[in-house]
Design a protein around this motif. Structure first.
Motif, PDB file in Angstrom:
ATOM      1  N   GLU D 298       0.858  -1.027  -0.078  1.00 51.29           N
ATOM      2  CA  GLU D 298      -0.167  -0.477  -0.099  1.00 51.29           C
ATOM      3  C   GLU D 298       0.856   1.085   0.131  1.00 51.29           C
ATOM      4  N   VAL D 299       0.343   2.207  -1.200  1.00 48.55           N
ATOM      5  CA  VAL D 299       1.563   3.039  -0.698  1.00 48.55           C
ATOM      6  C   VAL D 299       0.215   4.253  -1.139  1.00 48.55           C
ATOM      7  N   HIS D 300       0.377   5.453  -1.049  1.00 45.56           N
ATOM      8  CA  HIS D 300      -0.099   6.317  -0.669  1.00 45.56           C
ATOM      9  C   HIS D 300       0.284   7.853  -0.887  1.00 45.56           C
ATOM     10  N   ASN D 301       0.461   8.591  -1.785  1.00 46.82           N
ATOM     11  CA  ASN D 301       0.946  10.381  -1.609  1.00 46.82           C
ATOM     12  C   ASN D 301       0.575  10.807  -0.670  1.00 46.82           C
ATOM     13  N   ASN D 302      -0.542  10.729   0.145  1.00 45.69           N
ATOM     14  CA  ASN D 302      -1.211  11.369   0.990  1.00 45.69           C
ATOM     15  C   ASN D 302      -1.499  10.897   2.334  1.00 45.69           C
ATOM     16  N   PRO D 303      -1.271   9.339   2.913  1.00 42.72           N
ATOM     17  CA  PRO D 303      -2.149   8.992   3.942  1.00 42.72           C
ATOM     18  C   PRO D 303      -3.025   9.430   4.786  1.00 42.72           C
ATOM     19  N   ILE D 304      -2.066  10.551   4.725  1.00 39.66           N
ATOM     20  CA  ILE D 304      -3.086  10.928   6.534  1.00 39.66           C
ATOM     21  C   ILE D 304      -4.761  11.921   5.722  1.00 39.66           C
ATOM     22  N   THR D 305      -4.374  11.604   4.845  1.00 42.85           N
ATOM     23  CA  THR D 305      -5.907  12.605   4.114  1.00 42.85           C
ATOM     24  C   THR D 305      -6.371  10.860   3.733  1.00 42.85           C
ATOM     25  N   ALA D 306      -6.118   9.662   3.582  1.00 40.18           N
ATOM     26  CA  ALA D 306      -6.300   8.628   3.197  1.00 40.18           C
ATOM     27  C   ALA D 306      -7.634   8.521   4.012  1.00 40.18           C
ATOM     28  N   LYS D 307      -8.549   7.895   2.803  1.00 41.83           N
ATOM     29  CA  LYS D 307     -10.014   7.244   3.251  1.00 41.83           C
ATOM     30  C   LYS D 307     -10.192   5.883   3.906  1.00 41.83           C
ATOM     31  N   SER D 308      -8.748   4.790   4.301  1.00 38.17           N
ATOM     32  CA  SER D 308      -8.991   3.805   4.632  1.00 38.17           C
ATOM     33  C   SER D 308      -7.685   2.623   4.704  1.00 38.17           C
ATOM     34  N   ASP D 309      -7.320   1.996   5.354  1.00 37.35           N
ATOM     35  CA  ASP D 309      -6.185   1.643   5.902  1.00 37.35           C
ATOM     36  C   ASP D 309      -4.760   2.628   5.864  1.00 37.35           C
ATOM     37  N   ALA D 310      -5.237   3.953   6.946  1.00 33.18           N
ATOM     38  CA  ALA D 310      -3.902   4.691   5.836  1.00 33.18           C
ATOM     39  C   ALA D 310      -3.269   4.724   7.273  1.00 33.18           C
ATOM     40  N   SER D 311      -3.061   4.060   8.832  1.00 26.91           N
ATOM     41  CA  SER D 311      -1.782   3.981   9.119  1.00 26.91           C
ATOM     42  C   SER D 311      -0.713   2.843   8.759  1.00 26.91           C
ATOM     43  N   GLN D 312      -1.106   1.652   7.356  1.00 24.87           N
ATOM     44  CA  GLN D 312      -0.532   0.970   6.500  1.00 24.87           C
ATOM     45  C   GLN D 312       0.103   1.238   5.570  1.00 24.87           C
ATOM     46  N   ALA D 313      -0.238   2.456   4.931  1.00 23.58           N
ATOM     47  CA  ALA D 313       0.085   2.565   4.129  1.00 23.58           C
ATOM     48  C   ALA D 313       1.874   3.441   3.693  1.00 23.58           C
ATOM     49  N   LEU D 314       1.975   3.032   2.933  1.00 26.24           N
ATOM     50  CA  LEU D 314       3.610   3.687   3.577  1.00 26.24           C
ATOM     51  C   LEU D 314       3.562   5.340   2.156  1.00 26.24           C
ATOM     52  N   THR D 315       4.262   6.473   1.717  1.00 28.52           N
ATOM     53  CA  THR D 315       4.445   7.219   1.478  1.00 28.52           C
ATOM     54  C   THR D 315       5.634   6.690   0.265  1.00 28.52           C
ATOM     55  N   ILE D 316       5.580   7.901  -0.874  1.00 30.73           N
ATOM     56  CA  ILE D 316       6.279   7.317  -1.575  1.00 30.73           C
ATOM     57  C   ILE D 316       7.197   7.738  -1.537  1.00 30.73           C
ATOM     58  N   ASP D 317       7.828   8.765  -0.784  1.00 34.79           N
ATOM     59  CA  ASP D 317       9.393   8.605   0.077  1.00 34.79           C
ATOM     60  C   ASP D 317       9.955   7.076   0.605  1.00 34.79           C
ATOM     61  N   ASP D 318       8.572   6.638   0.982  1.00 32.19           N
ATOM     62  CA  ASP D 318       8.491   5.806   2.012  1.00 32.19           C
ATOM     63  C   ASP D 318       8.836   4.089   0.470  1.00 32.19           C
ATOM     64  N   TYR D 319       8.162   4.547  -0.115  1.00 30.84           N
ATOM     65  CA  TYR D 319       8.603   3.383  -0.679  1.00 30.84           C
ATOM     66  C   TYR D 319       9.861   3.390  -1.597  1.00 30.84           C
ATOM     67  N   ILE D 320      10.119   4.697  -2.222  1.00 27.41           N
ATOM     68  CA  ILE D 320      11.412   4.691  -2.803  1.00 27.41           C
ATOM     69  C   ILE D 320      12.810   3.975  -2.296  1.00 27.41           C
ATOM     70  N   ASP D 321      12.676   3.956  -1.011  1.00 28.17           N
ATOM     71  CA  ASP D 321      13.670   3.974   0.486  1.00 28.17           C
ATOM     72  C   ASP D 321      13.608   2.462   0.594  1.00 28.17           C
ATOM     73  N   LEU D 322      12.803   2.015   0.318  1.00 24.72           N
ATOM     74  CA  LEU D 322      12.506   0.071   0.646  1.00 24.72           C
ATOM     75  C   LEU D 322      12.590  -0.357  -0.654  1.00 24.72           C
ATOM     76  N   ARG D 323      12.753   0.945  -1.687  1.00 26.73           N
ATOM     77  CA  ARG D 323      13.149  -0.084  -3.290  1.00 26.73           C
ATOM     78  C   ARG D 323      14.015  -0.525  -3.317  1.00 26.73           C
ATOM     79  N   GLU D 324      14.902   0.490  -3.056  1.00 27.15           N
ATOM     80  CA  GLU D 324      16.053   0.391  -3.350  1.00 27.15           C
ATOM     81  C   GLU D 324      16.888  -0.558  -2.266  1.00 27.15           C
ATOM     82  N   ARG D 325      16.193  -0.744  -0.684  1.00 25.26           N
ATOM     83  CA  ARG D 325      17.002  -1.412  -0.097  1.00 25.26           C
ATOM     84  C   ARG D 325      16.787  -3.384  -0.494  1.00 25.26           C
TER      85      ARG D 325
END
Lengths: 337, 337, 337, 337
Positions: D298-325
Motif C-alpha cells: 500500500e502506497v499513498h501520496n498523502n496517507p493522512i487524508t487517505a480514506k481507508s487503512d491509512a496507518s499501513q500505507a507507505l508514502t512515496i518516499d518510504d516506497y523509494i527507500d524500500l525499493r532501494e533496500r
C-alpha cells in the motif's frame, strides 16, 4: 490507563477507586460523558493491577495506554543493549550464530560437531543436556554429563556455550559451566526459575512461549531484569496456530515489534519453529532481513543417528551453504556475520 | 504408525529403517504403490520417536494411528478412575466442587471464606500460596504462610485442600500440608516438576496449558503416572485463541474428548478461563452438562478488596445461587452435587 | 474512544485531529500527561475509523470504549429480539431445534427425514442445496432441485425451512422458497451478500466465521440490520484453533458474551463445530445449559450413505435420545423444548 | 490414504467399505494388527471424501498420505508457473511489485500515485474499488468509478492493474477493465466466486483467508484451476492468532512450504498483515529473503487524508527507500527487481 464506567455507578465507589488510584499515579482525571465516563491515568501505572479495578460491577473496561513493563522497555533505555560473552557480542552490528545439536549425545559427538562448526565459522555452541520432551518415553538427554562435554568443547575450541536449564536446582551447576543459560519456551512463565535467574551473573537466552504474546515475553524478561540481571536475549521460536504444515508458526513480525518496544537483543530459532530442515535456510535469511540479531540453529554431524529432533537438523554442509547465503543477506541489510 | 515414502528412496536405507522399526514393534509391513509406498506398524509404538524417522529426506509423512500415551488411556484401563481424598471422591457420580479465593490473603480471610463455603456446601478448599503472575509487580502471594492457614482451615472445617505448587523444591512442604497438589497451566510442561510429582503420594490436579493440545495434556499426565502416581485430575481452563472477549477460550469439547480418551477425572475452571465473574455461572452449568466431574471456582468473601483476579471471583451469595442451579443441571444429566 | 499520543507531537496536527474528531462526536477532551497525553471521546463513535487516526506517526494507540456497532447492541434495544416464523419462535423461552441432513440428496431422503423428525418433534427443517465444500471434487449439492424438495417437505409437514445461500444471485429464489436464509461461516464477511440480505423480508441465520471474533460477528449482523432487516439469528459453530481433536473449537463462552452484548437470538451448531457425532450430544446439552436459544443439528436417516459430513450426523434414534435429555437440561435452566 | 479401524468391526461392513474404495483407487490393501488394522490406499485419492469413511462407528481415524489437490500441486507440474501480463512476469527470477493505495479515492489521487510510482519503478498498479470493511459505517469505495480511473491510469502510464472483486456479478466488468482480478482473504472460500473466476481469461490473485490453512488455500486455487483458469497467484497476508501487536500474524514460513507444494507464484502483502507502516519495510525484506515472488504494497501520496487503512500505507518516499533496500536483498538471494 483508561477506565471506562457507566454513569449509574455509585458515586462513593467511584470516588473510592479514584482515591485509590491516586496512590499509584498522581495524574488521575475523570472525563464525563452522557452515558459512560472515563477515568484517565497518565504516568507510571505498572504497579496497578487491572484485576483490582475490574472487580467493580459498574466498570466497562480497563485499557493500558503505556506498557506494563519498564526496565526492558525502549522508553527506559533508548540505545540497544549489546551483551558480550567471551569476546562474542550479541545485539550489535554483527549477526551472532548459535549452532550445535539439539541434544548432546556423547563426548565425541559434541567435540566433532564443535570442531566442524569452528572450521565453518560460528559464535556460540549450543547443545541440550536435559531435554524437554513431550513424551516421557523419548530420550531425555545426558544431563550433567552433557554439561561436562560442552564445557570441554568450549575450552578446546575457545567458544562460549549456551545450554537450556530445566530445573531451578541446577542453577549453580549451569552458572559454573555455561556462558549463557537458556530458558525454553515451556518454561517462559516458570516465574520461580525466572526470579532465580535474575540473581545469576550470566546472560539469559529467553525463548518465547508457544502461547505467549510479545507483551508476555517482555514481562517474563522484566522478571529477570527486575531481579538484577540486565542481560537477557529474547528468542522468537514460533507460536501455536491452526496451521499444521510447520510445527509452529514463526512470527517474524515479532522482530520489528520487539525492536521497537525493547532495547534487548532479539534472535530467532528457525529449527524448532518449522521442525523441518528444508525450511531452516529460507527462514534464517528472512529472520536476518527482518532485523534479527542472531540465529539459534540445529546442526548435527549425522542427523540420521541423532537422538532428538533430527528432522530439523542441518548437516555441516547445509550449514556451510547457509552461512554463505546468510553473509550476502546480512550485508544487504547493513549487518555482517 | 504409518510412514509414507517416495518410491525413489534408496532401498538399503528403507530396509535399514524397517529393520530398526521391527525392534520396537513386531508387526511392520510395507505396502507398495506406484509413486509412494507405505510402511505400516500395528502394535505398541509409544517408544518410537517420529523425529527419528522424519530425518530421511525421502520420507513423506509419519502419522500415528494409536495414541502416544498408554497408562492414562482408556484402552489401558476401561473403567473411570475415582480418586478419594479424605472422604471426597473425584470422578464418580458426584460432582466435586473445589472453591475458594484465588490467593490466600490472610488467616482471617481464608477461615472466613472456608466457613461460609462449608455452610453453603462444597467439597475441597482452594487457595493460592505462591501466585503465578504475569507481572513481577503484581501481588505474589503469602507463600508458606498461606499453606499454614489453609491447613488450619482444613482442620477446623474438616475439608481437604488443594494448592498450586510453583517450585519443585516445595514438594515436601506441599505433600505434608495439602491433600491435592495443583500444577498450573504455565507449568503443565515443566517436566522436571511433573517427574518429581510422579513420586509423591498425593493426587495431582493438572491444568491444561494455554497452548497445550489435548494430546499434550495427556502426555503430561503420562509423565506423572509413569513415574508412579496414578492419581491425576485433569482440568480444562481455557486455551489461547484470537477471541478477546474472554480471557481465554474455554474448550468444553475437551470434556467429551477426554472422557473418550482417558479414564482420569476431568474438571473445569470457568473462573480463570473466562476472567469475568458474570460468565462463571453459565459456563459452570455448561461444563456439568457436557460431562465434567467437577468445577474449580473462585469464591471470595469480599471481591472488591481481593488482591488478585478479583474480577472473576464469585461472592458467597453468587456461589449459593450457582450451587442451586448447578444441582438442577447435575440432576438433569444423572449426576448430583 | 481514547487516543494516546506522545507529547512531542506537532501541536497543529493534534489540533487538526481534535477538530476533525469533533465533527463526529461533540464531547472531545484532552488529558495532558508528562510524557504521553490522551484525547478522550465520549459519545457515539461508530462512524469514526481508527485507521484514519493511526495514520499520524505520533499516535501511540487508539482504543474504543464503546462498541463499534449500534443497532444490534443490547444498549440500543434492551429486550430480547424474538423472531417468529410460521408459528415457530426463536429467542424466547422455548428452545428452537433446527434439524435435518447436511445436504438434500433426493426428494425421498428429505421427505423421509422430515417425516421422522416431525414424529420425534422439532421446529425447523434444515438441508443444504448448494454445499460449500473445501474440495472442488466433493459433492456440491443438488442446487435448486434441493430447494424444491425442501419446499415440498415444508408444505407436507407444516414446518418452516432454513437453507444456506451461497450466491447473491440466488436471493430471490431463496426468499420465495425458504422461511429462513442461512449465511455460512465462510460467507460471514461476504459483505456484498450481507447488504443484499438486509433488503430481504426473511430472517437470516448468520453463522460465525471460523476466524471471526464476536465483535466481527456482531459487525456482520450490523450490516444486515442497518440495511433494513432486523431479524438476524446468530450461530456459534466453532473457531479455528491449534486443537485438532475436534474439527473446530466450539466457543460456548460466546453464548453469555453475546447475550450480554446483543438482543439478537443465539443458537449453536454442535455438529459442524465438533465434526463428530459422538460429541454432538454433550455439546448440545452444554449449549442449552450455557443459555443458547436453539440448536442446529445434523440428522440423517442413513448416515452411512450420506453424501456429505456423514460422520457428524445423528441418526433418528440418536436424535430422539438427545431430545429427551435436552428436555431435562432445558427444564433445569428454566427453558423448554 | 490410511484408514485405521478396530478389529471388532463387522466384517461385512469392512468389506463393503473396501469394495467401495476400490472404485476410486485400484491399490487397496488391508494390514491386520492385533487390536487395530489398517486399510491402505496408494494412488489418486482426491475424489474420496474422508467424511464418507468416518461415518462407520468402528473407524479409528482416516489420514491422507497424498495431497487432496492435484492440478496446483508441484507433483502434477514440476516447473514454476510464470504468469505474463502486459509485459510483466510473475513467478520468474524478477520480483514483481504490486503497489498503490488501499482504495481509489478520486481520479486525481490514483493518477498522481501511479505517476509517482512509475517514476520510482513498479510493476502493477493496485487500488480498491469496492472495499471489504468490517464496519458498515466505514468508507466502502468508489465502486465502478474506481475501475474507470484505474483503467485510465493503466493506459496513461502503461502499467497493468489489479483490483479486488467482491461480487460474482461484477466479473464481466472486472474482466474488461482489470489485468489481474484479486480475491480478498474474506472471499477465499466463496466457492461460487472461485468457480466463476475459473472461467475467466485473466490471472487471479488469490489471498489466503485469515483462518485458512495452506492446504485450504491450495484447495481454493484448485477450484479456480479445475474450472479452467491456470493462472493463479497466491498471496500470504497474515493469519489470525492470539498475538495482538500486529493486525494479523504474517506466516512467512508459508512461502517455502508453498514453493514446495505448488508450482504457482507466491507473493506477500505485508501492509494488511501487519497493519502498521513501520513494519512493512522489514517484512518486505524478509518476504523476499524467504523466497517470495513479489509484494503487494500500500502506497499513498498523502496517507493522512487517505480514506481507508491509512496507518499501513507507505508514502512515496518510504516506497523509494524500500525499493532501494529491496534491490539489495533481492540480489543477495539471486533475484532482481
Amino acid at each position: 490507563m483508561v477506565i471506562s464506567f457507566k454513569n449509574d455507578a455509585p458515586i462513593e465507589q467511584v470516588e473510592e477507586l479514584v482515591e485509590n488510584l491516586r496512590r499509584y499515579c498522581s495524574n488521575v482525571q475523570v472525563v464525563k460523558g452522557e452515558e459512560i465516563s472515563l477515568i484517565c491515568l497518565v504516568g507510571e501505572t505498572i504497579h496497578i493491577d487491572e484485576n483490582m479495578i475490574n472487580v467493580y460491577p459498574w466498570i466497562n473496561s480497563v485499557a493500558r495506554v503505556s506498557t506494563p513493563y519498564k526496565l526492558v522497555s525502549r522508553e527506559f533505555k533508548k540505545e540497544d543493549t549489546v551483551i558480550n560473552v567471551k569476546g562474542v557480542s550479541i545485539g550489535g552490528e554483527k549477526i551472532t550464530i548459535f549452532a550445535g545439536p539439539c541434544a548432546v549425545e556423547s563426548r565425541e559427538q559434541i567435540l566433532s560437531i564443535c570442531s566442524s562448526l569452528k572450521l565453518a565459522g560460528f559464535d556460540c555452541l549450543r547443545g541440550g543436556a536435559f531435554k524437554m520432551r513431550t513424551s516421557p518415553y523419548s530420550f531425555q538427554g545426558l544431563g550433567y554429563e552433557a554439561l561436562k562435554y560442552l564445557k570441554e568443547a568450549s575450552e578446546e575450541y575457545l567458544v562460549p556455550i549456551v545450554c537450556e536449564i530445566v530445573s531451578v536446582n541446577d542453577i549453580d551447576e549451569y552458572a559454573s559451566k555455561c556462558d549463557i543459560i537458556q530458558v525454553g519456551a515451556r518454561n517462559m512463565q516458570n516465574f520461580d526459575l525466572l526470579k532465580a535467574l535474575g540473581k545469576v551473573n550470566k546472560p539469559i537466552l529467553l525463548k518465547r512461549g508457544m502461547a505467549a504474546s510479545i507483551e508476555e515475553l517482555l514481562m517474563a524478561a522484566e522478571y529477570i531484569v527486575s531481579n538484577g540481571n540486565p542481560n537477557v536475549i529474547l528468542c522468537e521460536r514460533g507460536i501455536k496456530t491452526f496451521e499444521k504444515s510447520t510445527r509452529n508458526t514463526l512470527d517474524l513480525s515479532a522482530i520489528p515489534v520487539l525492536k521497537k518496544l525493547t532495547h534487548l537483543p532479539v534472535i530467532v530459532d528457525p529449527s524448532h519453529a518449522t521442525g523441518k530442515k528444508e525450511y531452516v535456510l529460507p527462514m534464517s535469511l528472512a529472520s536476518i532481513a527482518a532485523g534479527a540479531d542472531g540465529l539459534l540453529l540445529e546442526v548435527h554431524n549425522n542427523p540420521i543417528t541423532a537422538k532428538s529432533d533430527a528432522s530439523q537438523a542441518l548437516t555441516i554442509d547445509d550449514y556451510i551453504d547457509l552461512r554463505e547465503r546468510l553473509a550476502l543477506v546480512a550485508k544487504a541489510v547493513g549487518r555482517k556475520l
